[in-house]
Write an enzyme that holds these catalytic residues in place. Structure first.
Site, PDB file in Angstrom:
ATOM      1  N   GLY A 104       0.851  -1.237  -0.073  1.00 28.95           N
ATOM      2  CA  GLY A 104      -0.033   0.056   0.066  1.00 28.95           C
ATOM      3  C   GLY A 104       0.846   1.393   0.016  1.00 28.95           C
ATOM      4  O   GLY A 104       2.109   1.104  -0.085  1.00 28.95           O
ATOM      5  N   TYR A 117      -8.666  -1.975   4.938  1.00 26.68           N
ATOM      6  CA  TYR A 117      -9.766  -1.704   4.037  1.00 26.68           C
ATOM      7  C   TYR A 117     -10.118  -0.368   3.760  1.00 26.68           C
ATOM      8  O   TYR A 117     -10.675   0.392   4.802  1.00 26.68           O
ATOM      9  CB  TYR A 117     -10.923  -2.771   4.361  1.00 26.68           C
ATOM     10  N   TYR A 127     -16.931   2.733   7.068  1.00 20.80           N
ATOM     11  CA  TYR A 127     -15.310   2.612   6.967  1.00 20.80           C
ATOM     12  C   TYR A 127     -14.839   3.234   8.432  1.00 20.80           C
ATOM     13  O   TYR A 127     -14.103   2.530   8.888  1.00 20.80           O
ATOM     14  CB  TYR A 127     -14.855   3.375   6.081  1.00 20.80           C
ATOM     15  N   LYS A 172     -12.758   1.099  11.507  1.00 19.17           N
ATOM     16  CA  LYS A 172     -11.793   1.591  12.057  1.00 19.17           C
ATOM     17  C   LYS A 172     -11.366   2.030  13.445  1.00 19.17           C
ATOM     18  O   LYS A 172     -10.612   2.013  14.229  1.00 19.17           O
ATOM     19  CB  LYS A 172     -10.988   2.993  11.213  1.00 19.17           C
TER      20      LYS A 172
END
Length: 295
Positions: free
Chosen positions: A10, A60, A124, A128
């Site tokens: 990433g 993700y 999301y 997290k």
């Protein structure tokens, strides 16, 4: 020092691989070699490796897709950090983990600090936040760095999207009422490495400093002004650039609700570790003049 770097493919992970290399042996994994959704394999791998430190850059990050792929987002962003933290606790090692500004609702006047109460607007952010809490609840030694508006010259991000669209379109409509601090992934990686060095030099470092820290570039801007700066620098290199029109968030609907204010207060990071990331404009100038364009 044996460092397990998870998700070296990433934006942040790629830069971490370079920044951590001077600190010892870096065992870098990607989704193929260590899939965070395969818990048994993760446990076996880490127990056999016995690293001195785990750095988890895996996440993700498809914000809109997370609304419909909640199970996968939860597995990677919440369940996996819980497992890594439990393993860190079992092996008596530390975990470095990355979170996001999306744990907040974006409605504050002023920059978000670590004492502000999270209230995610989308799944999301919720996943997290659950990952953060899982790391804290594990009782392991840890650092959680909340980052925001991350970009690089590789991968999918705002800078590369703008440069691609500039080649395809003559006009662009860009949101101008969301503000934040564009942050180069290399600076996140370098700051992380600097802090890890301190952990080896300062007695009782993890007992004193385990916690959440905000880590973003200095200064703030809107997406529209960020795009303007990208195109200004691109034009200096002879690139054709589009006309950029400012639009409100309401004119650009998305599946996941976005924060109007993503600006974070980084003073705790500086006061604790003496680390301060450069301002976003000077960082962008450097990035636009490098040739690290990897897909």
């Amino acid at each position: 020092m044996k460092i397990l770097l998870i998700a070296s493919h990433g934006q942040v992970g790629f830069q971490l691989h370079r920044s951590l290399a001077c600190l010892g042996e870096v065992i870098a994994t990607n989704r193929t070699s260590l899939d965070l959704t395969e818990a048994d394999k993760v446990v076996d791998f880490i127990r056999q490796l016995k690293p001195d430190l785990i750095v988890n850059a895996g996440a993700y990050t498809a914000v809109d897709k997370a609304e419909t792929e909640q199970m996968l987002a939860h597995q990677v962003n919440a369940v996996a950090p819980r497992l890594l933290a439990q393993l860190a606790k079992e092996l008596d090692i530390a975990l470095v983990h990355y979170s996001t500004d999306y744990v907040f609702d974006g409605h504050k006047n002023g920059a978000w600090n670590e004492q502000d109460i999270p209230a995610p607007l989308n799944y999301y952010g919720q996943s997290k936040l659950e990952g953060e809490q899982a790391v804290i609840d594990s009782g392991c030694k840890y650092l959680i760095f909340r980052v925001s508006w991350v970009y690089d010259r590789r991968g999918k991000n705002f800078v590369n999207t703008m440069l691609r669209l500039a080649r395809e379109k003559d006009q662009l409509n860009i949101v101008d009422d969301q503000v934040g601090s564009p942050t180069w992934s290399r600076h996140i990686a370098d700051a992380t490495a600097h802090i890890i060095v301190q952990s080896k030099l300062i007695p009782d470092f993890w007992e004193k400093h385990s916690g959440i820290f905000h880590m973003s570039a200095a200064g703030k801007t809107s997406w529209k002004t960020f795009a303007d700066k990208i195109f200004e620098l691109a034009a200096q290199e002879g690139m054709k650039v589009p006309v950029v029109n400012a639009i409100p968030t309401s004119a650009y609907p998305t599946k996941a609700q976005r924060l109007l204010n993503s600006c974070m207060d980084n003073s705790k990071l500086f006061n604790t570790f003496g680390v301060q990331l450069p301002d976003w404009q000077s960082s962008l100038q450097w990035v636009m003049r490098t040739d690290e364009r990897h897909d």
